[in-house]
Design a protein around this motif. Structure first.
Motif, PDB file in Angstrom:
ATOM      1  N   LEU A   3       0.873  -1.169   0.000  1.00 27.65           N
ATOM      2  CA  LEU A   3       0.000   0.000   0.000  1.00 27.65           C
ATOM      3  C   LEU A   3       0.912   1.223   0.000  1.00 27.65           C
ATOM      4  CD1 LEU A   3      -2.879   1.293   0.542  1.00 27.65           C
ATOM      5  CD2 LEU A   3      -2.251   1.193   2.958  1.00 27.65           C
ATOM      6  N   THR A   4       0.769   2.078  -1.000  1.00 23.57           N
ATOM      7  CA  THR A   4       1.548   3.317  -1.041  1.00 23.57           C
ATOM      8  C   THR A   4       0.610   4.449  -0.632  1.00 23.57           C
ATOM      9  OG1 THR A   4       2.947   2.441  -2.795  1.00 23.57           O
ATOM     10  CG2 THR A   4       2.989   4.818  -2.465  1.00 23.57           C
ATOM     11  N   VAL A   5       1.060   5.206   0.367  1.00 22.94           N
ATOM     12  CA  VAL A   5       0.219   6.243   0.964  1.00 22.94           C
ATOM     13  C   VAL A   5       0.990   7.562   1.049  1.00 22.94           C
ATOM     14  CG1 VAL A   5      -1.045   6.910   3.056  1.00 22.94           C
ATOM     15  CG2 VAL A   5      -0.931   4.516   2.407  1.00 22.94           C
ATOM     16  N   ARG A   6       0.314   8.650   0.732  1.00 24.03           N
ATOM     17  CA  ARG A   6       0.838   9.985   1.033  1.00 24.03           C
ATOM     18  C   ARG A   6       0.253  10.333   2.396  1.00 24.03           C
ATOM     19  NH1 ARG A   6      -1.365  13.720  -2.795  1.00 24.03           N
ATOM     20  NH2 ARG A   6      -2.786  14.455  -1.207  1.00 24.03           N
ATOM     21  N   HIS A   7       1.073  10.189   3.440  1.00 25.79           N
ATOM     22  CA  HIS A   7       0.545  10.366   4.797  1.00 25.79           C
ATOM     23  C   HIS A   7       0.933  11.713   5.388  1.00 25.79           C
ATOM     24  CE1 HIS A   7       4.430   9.693   6.777  1.00 25.79           C
ATOM     25  NE2 HIS A   7       4.601   8.624   6.012  1.00 25.79           N
ATOM     26  N   LYS A   8       0.171  12.100   6.388  1.00 20.64           N
ATOM     27  CA  LYS A   8       0.468  13.319   7.138  1.00 20.64           C
ATOM     28  C   LYS A   8       1.640  13.050   8.072  1.00 20.64           C
ATOM     29  CE  LYS A   8      -4.216  15.007   6.815  1.00 20.64           C
ATOM     30  NZ  LYS A   8      -5.293  15.705   7.457  1.00 20.64           N
ATOM     31  N   ALA A   9       2.123  14.093   8.727  1.00 15.74           N
ATOM     32  CA  ALA A   9       3.244  13.951   9.668  1.00 15.74           C
ATOM     33  C   ALA A   9       2.902  12.913  10.744  1.00 15.74           C
ATOM     34  CB  ALA A   9       3.549  15.291  10.312  1.00 15.74           C
ATOM     35  N   ILE A  10       3.930  12.167  11.168  1.00 16.60           N
ATOM     36  CA  ILE A  10       3.777  11.187  12.237  1.00 16.60           C
ATOM     37  C   ILE A  10       4.765  11.582  13.342  1.00 16.60           C
ATOM     38  CG2 ILE A  10       3.851   8.736  12.871  1.00 16.60           C
ATOM     39  CD1 ILE A  10       3.335   8.125   9.867  1.00 16.60           C
ATOM     40  N   PRO A  11       4.290  12.388  14.300  1.00 16.03           N
ATOM     41  CA  PRO A  11       5.179  12.930  15.327  1.00 16.03           C
ATOM     42  C   PRO A  11       5.923  11.869  16.150  1.00 16.03           C
ATOM     43  CG  PRO A  11       3.032  14.020  15.398  1.00 16.03           C
ATOM     44  CD  PRO A  11       2.925  12.874  14.443  1.00 16.03           C
ATOM     45  N   GLU A  12       5.283  10.725  16.410  1.00 15.28           N
ATOM     46  CA  GLU A  12       5.928   9.671  17.222  1.00 15.28           C
ATOM     47  C   GLU A  12       7.221   9.172  16.580  1.00 15.28           C
ATOM     48  OE1 GLU A  12       1.564   9.690  17.790  1.00 15.28           O
ATOM     49  OE2 GLU A  12       2.790   9.376  16.036  1.00 15.28           O
ATOM     50  N   LEU A  13       7.308   9.253  15.262  1.00 17.84           N
ATOM     51  CA  LEU A  13       8.502   8.802  14.539  1.00 17.84           C
ATOM     52  C   LEU A  13       9.352   9.985  14.044  1.00 17.84           C
ATOM     53  CD1 LEU A  13       6.866   5.887  12.543  1.00 17.84           C
ATOM     54  CD2 LEU A  13       8.603   5.686  14.325  1.00 17.84           C
ATOM     55  N   ASN A  14       8.881  11.188  14.337  1.00 18.56           N
ATOM     56  CA  ASN A  14       9.559  12.391  13.865  1.00 18.56           C
ATOM     57  C   ASN A  14       9.611  12.432  12.337  1.00 18.56           C
ATOM     58  OD1 ASN A  14      10.696  14.861  14.463  1.00 18.56           O
ATOM     59  ND2 ASN A  14      12.778  14.076  14.390  1.00 18.56           N
ATOM     60  N   TRP A  15       8.526  11.958  11.704  1.00 17.19           N
ATOM     61  CA  TRP A  15       8.430  11.930  10.248  1.00 17.19           C
ATOM     62  C   TRP A  15       7.615  13.117   9.756  1.00 17.19           C
ATOM     63  CZ3 TRP A  15       6.711   6.265   8.791  1.00 17.19           C
ATOM     64  CH2 TRP A  15       7.775   5.382   9.025  1.00 17.19           C
ATOM     65  N   PRO A  16       8.074  13.790   8.728  1.00 17.81           N
ATOM     66  CA  PRO A  16       7.260  14.827   8.095  1.00 17.81           C
ATOM     67  C   PRO A  16       6.240  14.146   7.170  1.00 17.81           C
ATOM     68  CG  PRO A  16       9.315  14.560   6.908  1.00 17.81           C
ATOM     69  CD  PRO A  16       9.386  13.641   8.101  1.00 17.81           C
ATOM     70  N   PRO A  17       5.314  14.908   6.611  1.00 22.92           N
ATOM     71  CA  PRO A  17       4.422  14.315   5.608  1.00 22.92           C
ATOM     72  C   PRO A  17       5.270  13.783   4.449  1.00 22.92           C
ATOM     73  CG  PRO A  17       3.677  16.506   6.230  1.00 22.92           C
ATOM     74  CD  PRO A  17       5.023  16.317   6.850  1.00 22.92           C
ATOM     75  N   MET A  18       4.914  12.625   3.947  1.00 19.75           N
ATOM     76  CA  MET A  18       5.642  12.042   2.810  1.00 19.75           C
ATOM     77  C   MET A  18       4.812  10.933   2.184  1.00 19.75           C
ATOM     78  SD  MET A  18       8.612   9.719   4.556  1.00 19.75           S
ATOM     79  CE  MET A  18       8.631   9.986   6.324  1.00 19.75           C
ATOM     80  N   THR A  19       5.289  10.459   1.042  1.00 13.51           N
ATOM     81  CA  THR A  19       4.673   9.324   0.368  1.00 13.51           C
ATOM     82  C   THR A  19       5.593   8.130   0.552  1.00 13.51           C
ATOM     83  OG1 THR A  19       3.615  10.750  -1.260  1.00 13.51           O
ATOM     84  CG2 THR A  19       3.841   8.418  -1.850  1.00 13.51           C
ATOM     85  N   MET A  20       5.034   7.027   1.040  1.00 15.14           N
ATOM     86  CA  MET A  20       5.853   5.837   1.231  1.00 15.14           C
ATOM     87  C   MET A  20       5.024   4.573   1.078  1.00 15.14           C
ATOM     88  SD  MET A  20       6.632   5.985   5.337  1.00 15.14           S
ATOM     89  CE  MET A  20       7.378   4.378   5.441  1.00 15.14           C
ATOM     90  N   GLN A  21       5.739   3.482   0.900  1.00 16.88           N
ATOM     91  CA  GLN A  21       5.115   2.186   0.676  1.00 16.88           C
ATOM     92  C   GLN A  21       5.125   1.380   1.983  1.00 16.88           C
ATOM     93  OE1 GLN A  21       7.089  -0.871  -1.871  1.00 16.88           O
ATOM     94  NE2 GLN A  21       5.362  -0.423  -3.204  1.00 16.88           N
ATOM     95  N   PHE A  22       3.990   0.752   2.263  1.00 16.21           N
ATOM     96  CA  PHE A  22       3.840  -0.108   3.433  1.00 16.21           C
ATOM     97  C   PHE A  22       3.532  -1.522   2.961  1.00 16.21           C
ATOM     98  CE2 PHE A  22       2.868   4.125   4.838  1.00 16.21           C
ATOM     99  CZ  PHE A  22       3.422   4.208   6.095  1.00 16.21           C
ATOM    100  N   GLU A  23       4.048  -2.483   3.674  1.00 20.65           N
ATOM    101  CA  GLU A  23       3.764  -3.885   3.391  1.00 20.65           C
ATOM    102  C   GLU A  23       2.385  -4.216   3.953  1.00 20.65           C
ATOM    103  OE1 GLU A  23       5.539  -8.012   5.203  1.00 20.65           O
ATOM    104  OE2 GLU A  23       6.951  -6.402   4.793  1.00 20.65           O
ATOM    105  N   LEU A  24       1.628  -5.013   3.208  1.00 21.63           N
ATOM    106  CA  LEU A  24       0.349  -5.504   3.724  1.00 21.63           C
ATOM    107  C   LEU A  24       0.580  -6.855   4.388  1.00 21.63           C
ATOM    108  CD1 LEU A  24      -2.025  -4.605   0.754  1.00 21.63           C
ATOM    109  CD2 LEU A  24      -1.870  -3.479   2.982  1.00 21.63           C
ATOM    110  N   PRO A  25      -0.188  -7.165   5.425  1.00 21.40           N
ATOM    111  CA  PRO A  25      -0.005  -8.460   6.072  1.00 21.40           C
ATOM    112  C   PRO A  25      -0.402  -9.597   5.130  1.00 21.40           C
ATOM    113  CG  PRO A  25      -1.848  -7.263   7.056  1.00 21.40           C
ATOM    114  CD  PRO A  25      -1.220  -6.360   6.044  1.00 21.40           C
ATOM    115  N   PRO A  26       0.212 -10.771   5.288  1.00 19.05           N
ATOM    116  CA  PRO A  26      -0.185 -11.912   4.455  1.00 19.05           C
ATOM    117  C   PRO A  26      -1.673 -12.204   4.656  1.00 19.05           C
ATOM    118  CG  PRO A  26       1.764 -12.432   5.765  1.00 19.05           C
ATOM    119  CD  PRO A  26       1.253 -11.103   6.233  1.00 19.05           C
ATOM    120  N   ALA A  27      -2.338 -12.543   3.592  1.00 17.13           N
ATOM    121  CA  ALA A  27      -3.776 -12.849   3.634  1.00 17.13           C
ATOM    122  C   ALA A  27      -4.556 -11.719   4.300  1.00 17.13           C
ATOM    123  CB  ALA A  27      -4.026 -14.181   4.339  1.00 17.13           C
TER     124      ALA A  27
END
Length: 111
Positions: free
Chosen positions: A55-79
């Motif tokens: 799943l590729t998402v353009r997400h908002k900032a994630i303060p817990e990880l100190n991440w700015p808004p960005m587009t990134m790819q996430f792995e989906l769980p099997p099944a």
């Protein structure tokens, strides 16, 4: 005297064996515990692309990880049994860090 020596040696070997087994069990339990306690992060974003594995998402900032808004790819769980979404959909999602990067654990379409 020889009999006494062998009894002491047998006792020492038994203690060493027991200690090694206990150390292995403690390490195994700690590994299991830390894997089960992986932090879960929450974010909002817009689906850019989705495949059966990612799943590729353009997400908002994630303060817990100190991440700015960005587009990134996430792995989906099997099944994965996540709700159906398509490119352009707004979502709220949760993820954990996995061996291969970051894996989605829940996903909710937003209106």
């Amino acid at each position: 005297m020889r009999s006494y020596f062998f009894r002491v040696l047998t006792g020492v070997l038994a203690l060493l064996s027991l200690s090694a087994v206990q150390a292995h069990d403690i390490h195994h339990d700690m590994t299991q515990h830390s894997a089960a306690q992986a932090p879960v992060y929450h974010a909002r974003g817009i689906v850019k692309t989705i495949t059966s594995q990612t799943l590729t998402v353009r997400h908002k900032a994630i303060p817990e990880l100190n991440w700015p808004p960005m587009t990134m790819q996430f792995e989906l769980p099997p099944a994965a049994t996540l709700p159906a979404v398509k490119a352009g959909d707004s979502i709220q999602f949760s993820f954990v860090q996995s061996a291969n990067g970051y894996q989605v654990v829940s996903l909710t379409p937003q209106d």
